[in-house]
Design a protein around this motif. Structure first.
Motif, short mmCIF file in Angstrom:
data_model
loop_
_atom_site.label_atom_id
_atom_site.label_comp_id
_atom_site.label_asym_id
_atom_site.label_seq_id
_atom_site.Cartn_x
_atom_site.Cartn_y
_atom_site.Cartn_z
N ARG A 42 0.87 -1.18 0.00
CA ARG A 42 0.00 0.00 0.00
C ARG A 42 0.90 1.23 0.00
NH1 ARG A 42 -4.46 -1.68 4.58
NH2 ARG A 42 -5.47 -3.28 3.33
N GLY A 43 0.32 2.33 -0.39
CA GLY A 43 1.10 3.56 -0.40
C GLY A 43 1.73 3.80 -1.76
N PRO A 44 2.71 4.67 -1.82
CA PRO A 44 3.34 5.00 -3.09
C PRO A 44 4.00 3.77 -3.73
CG PRO A 44 4.12 6.45 -1.33
CD PRO A 44 3.27 5.39 -0.70
N GLY A 45 3.98 3.73 -5.05
CA GLY A 45 4.62 2.63 -5.76
C GLY A 45 6.11 2.60 -5.51
N TRP A 46 6.67 1.42 -5.33
CA TRP A 46 8.09 1.27 -5.06
C TRP A 46 8.87 0.98 -6.33
CZ3 TRP A 46 8.75 -3.47 -6.98
CH2 TRP A 46 7.71 -4.39 -6.84
N TRP A 47 8.17 0.65 -7.41
CA TRP A 47 8.87 0.31 -8.65
C TRP A 47 9.34 1.57 -9.35
CZ3 TRP A 47 3.87 -0.58 -7.41
CH2 TRP A 47 2.92 0.22 -8.03
N ARG A 48 10.38 1.40 -10.17
CA ARG A 48 10.97 2.55 -10.85
C ARG A 48 11.06 2.32 -12.36
NH1 ARG A 48 12.81 1.52 -6.31
NH2 ARG A 48 14.85 0.70 -6.06
N GLY B 207 8.69 3.16 -14.53
CA GLY B 207 7.85 4.11 -15.26
C GLY B 207 6.43 3.63 -15.49
N ALA B 208 6.12 2.41 -15.07
CA ALA B 208 4.76 1.89 -15.24
C ALA B 208 3.81 2.64 -14.31
CB ALA B 208 4.71 0.40 -14.94
N PRO B 209 2.59 2.91 -14.77
CA PRO B 209 1.63 3.62 -13.92
C PRO B 209 1.18 2.74 -12.76
CG PRO B 209 0.54 2.86 -15.91
CD PRO B 209 2.02 2.56 -16.07
N ASP B 210 0.78 3.38 -11.68
CA ASP B 210 0.25 2.69 -10.52
C ASP B 210 -1.23 2.42 -10.76
OD1 ASP B 210 -0.50 1.68 -8.10
OD2 ASP B 210 0.09 3.44 -6.93
N LEU B 211 -1.58 1.18 -11.04
CA LEU B 211 -2.97 0.83 -11.34
C LEU B 211 -3.66 0.17 -10.16
CD1 LEU B 211 -2.45 -0.52 -14.97
CD2 LEU B 211 -3.19 1.76 -14.23
N ASN C 227 -11.19 -0.03 -16.25
CA ASN C 227 -10.85 1.38 -16.38
C ASN C 227 -9.35 1.59 -16.61
OD1 ASN C 227 -13.54 2.11 -15.92
ND2 ASN C 227 -13.23 2.08 -13.72
N THR C 228 -8.67 0.56 -17.07
CA THR C 228 -7.23 0.64 -17.27
C THR C 228 -6.88 0.13 -18.67
OG1 THR C 228 -6.72 -1.62 -16.54
CG2 THR C 228 -6.87 0.09 -14.82
N ASP C 229 -5.60 0.09 -18.96
CA ASP C 229 -5.13 -0.46 -20.23
C ASP C 229 -5.41 -1.96 -20.35
OD1 ASP C 229 -4.17 2.04 -20.87
OD2 ASP C 229 -2.11 1.60 -20.26
#
Length: 86
Positions: A54-60, A62-66, A73-75
């Motif tokens: 939970r919280g901010p995305g930890w990945w880097r 560039g993928a959107p946080d879905l 409602n997403t790709d």
């Protein structure tokens, strides 16, 4: 998914905290104890945030946080519709 960059010792501690908190949620539900339920749910939230679930995305990458979005409602809408679950 948990943050794979967490040190193993921290991940193990947070998973144990999460399991303890989930048991506390179950017990609070069984006891119908609203105050205990609030504390237990807060403990679940703390553990999940610590794990990166939970919280901010930890990945880097560039993928959107879905997270917390409906698939339609997403790709991934076409993929989801093809499953026939909607």
């Amino acid at each position: 998914m948990s943050n794979p960059d967490l040190p193993e010792e921290e991940r193990v501690r947070l998973v144990a905290d999460l399991m303890t908190a989930r048991r506390a949620v179950r017990m609070a539900r069984e006891d119908r104890d609203a105050a205990a339920m609030r504390r237990a749910r807060a403990a679940v939230d703390r553990a999940k945030r610590g794990l990166g679930e939970r919280g901010p995305g930890w990945w880097r990458d560039g993928a959107p946080d879905l997270n917390r979005r409906m698939a339609v409602n997403t790709d991934y809408a076409d993929w989801f519709r093809a499953l026939g679950l909607d």
